[in-house]
Design an enzyme around this catalytic site. Structure first.
Site, PDB file in Angstrom:
ATOM      1  N   ASP A  25      42.258  14.432  -9.988  1.00  0.00           N
ATOM      2  CA  ASP A  25      41.474  13.994  -8.829  1.00  0.00           C
ATOM      3  C   ASP A  25      40.636  15.187  -8.380  1.00  0.00           C
ATOM      4  OD1 ASP A  25      40.493  13.428  -6.298  1.00  0.00           O
ATOM      5  OD2 ASP A  25      42.312  12.418  -5.616  1.00  0.00           O
ATOM      6  N   LYS A  29      32.465  12.575  -3.032  1.00  0.00           N
ATOM      7  CA  LYS A  29      32.070  13.564  -2.030  1.00  0.00           C
ATOM      8  C   LYS A  29      30.798  14.316  -2.398  1.00  0.00           C
ATOM      9  CE  LYS A  29      36.488  14.290   0.369  1.00  0.00           C
ATOM     10  NZ  LYS A  29      36.065  13.905   1.708  1.00  0.00           N
ATOM     11  N   PHE A  80      46.593  13.675  -1.808  1.00  0.00           N
ATOM     12  CA  PHE A  80      45.762  12.665  -1.136  1.00  0.00           C
ATOM     13  C   PHE A  80      44.802  12.093  -2.167  1.00  0.00           C
ATOM     14  CE2 PHE A  80      42.234  10.874   1.152  1.00  0.00           C
ATOM     15  CZ  PHE A  80      42.866  10.162   2.165  1.00  0.00           C
TER      16      PHE A  80
END
Length: 427
Positions: free
Chosen positions: A248, A277, A157
Site C-alpha cells: 500500500d 493521494k 491503514f
C-alpha cells in the site's frame, strides 16, 4: 505564471480591510454536512504554492498538503495548464472506449516502476479494494485456495470501505461496522516471526494465506518506516510459497519518501502495489498496479465508472512529468533531512515531551512521550495559531507532510512555529 506570482496574487495584505463577500457560516455547514470529521475551526478558500488562506484572509504555511496529497502544492502552473487544457478538450467518457490520456499515464507509471499493468480508480481505498479482489481471484484460479486469507499489520491503514477497514488492523476504525469482511489476519509490523507463525497456523484445510498487504511505511499508524531486513524476508517467503506481496503506497508513494516509490527504500519489489493521494496532486485518482503474472482480471470482473477518465489522467500525467522535470525528488531528500534535523533539535530541548522523530523524505512524524498529557492535536491547534497547518497521526504523533515543492526557508519557518507552539504549551 510562476509560483511566486501566484502567491503574490493570492496574498491579501492586512491593510486591505478584506471582508469575505459571503462570510463563512460554520453552523450552516454543520447543519448540512455529515459529522464524519472533527474539524478544526478553520475555513480555507484559496492557495498558492505551499501557502493557503482562510476566509478571513489569514495566511498559513501548509504542512498537511491535503494529507500528503498536494504533490505540487496549490495552483501550480503545470496543473493549472493541464486542468484548463483537458477540461476544454474532453473530461469524461466511459472505459468502454480507449482513453489516450489513460494509456499515457499507465505507460509513465510502468516505465517508472516495477509494474506491468495498471488499473485506475478514484481513491486509495478503491485501489486497495482492487488489490484485494485481484489477490482473491489469483488465489482461487492460480493457487487453488478455497478460502484465501490476507495478512495485514497491526496499526495499518488501508481505507474506509468495508474490506479495507477490515484490512486496517485498528479497532477504532472498525467499531459499529461489523460484521466485517472475512479473510484477514493481523500481525505486528516489522515482526517476521509473527508472519511465519501466522502462515504456518493459518494453512489448515481449505484456508491458506494468499497475500500479505502491507505499507512500506505506516502513515496513519504513526509514521513508522519498515525495516529493510523484515521486508526482504517477506519477499523471500512470498517467493518460496507463491503468496502475493502487496504494498500500500497510497501515502508514501509518488515521491513523498524521497524516492518515487517506498519499496525502493527496502530493496524489494512487490507483486502488486497501490497509489492515490499524490498521484493526482489533489485531483481524485487511484491506481492499482501489478506484475504481469498476477494480472488475472477479465472484462466485467472489476470496473470503475470514473476511474481513469481523460480529465484525471491528463492532470495526473502533468503531475508525474513535473515531478520528473523539476527533479523534485532531490528537493524532497534535502528538505526532509533539514526538517528531521530541525525537529530532532527541538526534541533535544524538550526530552520530557518528545520521544522520537522519524520518517522518510517529506513524510515525518514527531512522537510525544507516552507518559505525558501532551497530545498531537494540542500541538496542531497551537501551530494553527502561529500560521502553520499540521496533522496528527494518532493521539501521540504529529505528522509533517508538506508539498514536495517546499523550500528551505519555508521549512525553517515551520520549525520556528513548531518550537513556539511547544514552548507555549509546556510553559
Amino acid at each position: 505564471m510562476s509560483i511566486e506570482t501566484l502567491i503574490e496574487q493570492a496574498t491579501i495584505p492586512p491593510e486591505s480591510g478584506f471582508v469575505p463577500s459571503n462570510p463563512f457560516d460554520a453552523d450552516s455547514f454543520d447543519e448540512a454536512v455529515m459529522s464524519t470529521y472533527a474539524r478544526f475551526p478553520l475555513a480555507l478558500e484559496r492557495g498558492a504554492g505551499c501557502r493557503v488562506w482562510d476566509t478571513q484572509g489569514r495566511e498559513y504555511l501548509d504542512f498537511v498538503a491535503g494529507i500528503a496529497t498536494c504533490t505540487l502544492g496549490h495552483a501550480h502552473p503545470a496543473m493549472v495548464e493541464a486542468v484548463t487544457r483537458q477540461i476544454s478538450k474532453l473530461h469524461h467518457v466511459s472505459n468502454l472506449y480507449y482513453i489516450p490520456e489513460q494509456g499515457e499515464l499507465a505507460q509513465w507509471l510502468i516505465q517508472h516502476s516495477c509494474a506491468d499493468r495498471v488499473f485506475f480508480c478514484n481513491s486509495g481505498a478503491e485501489a486497495n479494494e482492487a488489490a484485494i479482489k485481484l489477490a482473491r481471484k489469483y488465489a482461487h484460479t492460480v493457487l487453488d485456495i478455497e478460502k484465501p486469507i490476507i495478512i495485514t499489520a497491526n496499526a495499518s491503514f488501508h481505507g474506509r470501505t468495508l474490506a479495507t477497514i477490515t484490512a486496517t488492523a485498528q479497532p477504532k476504525y472498525q467499531k459499529y461496522f461489523d460484521p466485517l469482511v472475512p479473510g484477514f489476519h493481523y500481525v505486528p509490523y516489522n515482526d517476521i516471526n509473527a508472519v511465519e507463525e501466522a502462515i504456518s497456523e493459518l494453512d489448515e484445510g481449505d484456508y491458506r494465506v494468499a497475500a500479505i498487504l502491507i505499507e512500506p511505511l505506516q502513515g496513519e499508524g504513526g509514521v513508522r518506516p519498515g525495516d529493510v531486513a523484515y521486508f526482504q524476508k517477506l519477499r523471500e517467503i512470498c517467493d518460496e510459497t507463491g503468496i502475493l506481496l502487496i504494498f500500500d503506497e497510497v501515502q508514501v508513494g509518488m515521491g513523498r519518501s524521497g524516492k518515487l516509490w517506498g519499496y525502493e527504500h527496502l530493496g524489494v519489489e512487490p507483486d502488486i502495489f497501490t497509489s492515490a493521494k499524490g498521484l493526482g496532486g489533489g485531483i481524485p485518482i487511484g491506481a492499482m498496479m501489478s506484475k504481469k503474472f498476477c494480472d488475472v482480471f477479465q472484462p466485467g470482473e472489476h470496473a470503475s465508472t470514473f476511474g481513469g477518465n481523460p480529465f484525471v489522467c491528463g492532470v495526473a500525467l502533468s503531475v508525474c512529468q513535473t515531478l520528473e522535470r523539476e527533479n523534485l525528488l532531490q528537493n524532497v531528500e534535502a528538505r526532509g533531512e533539514q526538517l528531521r534535523s530541525g525537529l530532532r533539535a527541538i526534541a533535544a530541548k524538550y526530552p520530557n515531551y518528545i520521544s522520537e522523530v522519524r520518517g522518510w523524505g517529506l513524510i515525518n512524524g514527531m512522537e510525544l512521550q507516552a507518559d505525558v498529557a501532551l497530545t498531537a492535536p494540542e500541538i496542531v491547534k497551537a501551530a494553527i495559531d502561529r500560521g502553520l497547518l499540521l496533522v496528527p497521526a494518532g493521539p501521540k504523533v504529529v505528522r509533517f507532510v508538506p508539498p514536495l515543492i517546499i523550500t528551505e526557508k519555508e521549512v525553517d519557518m515551520a520549525l520556528q512555529a513548531v518550537e513556539q507552539a511547544i514552548a507555549t504549551i509546556t510553559a
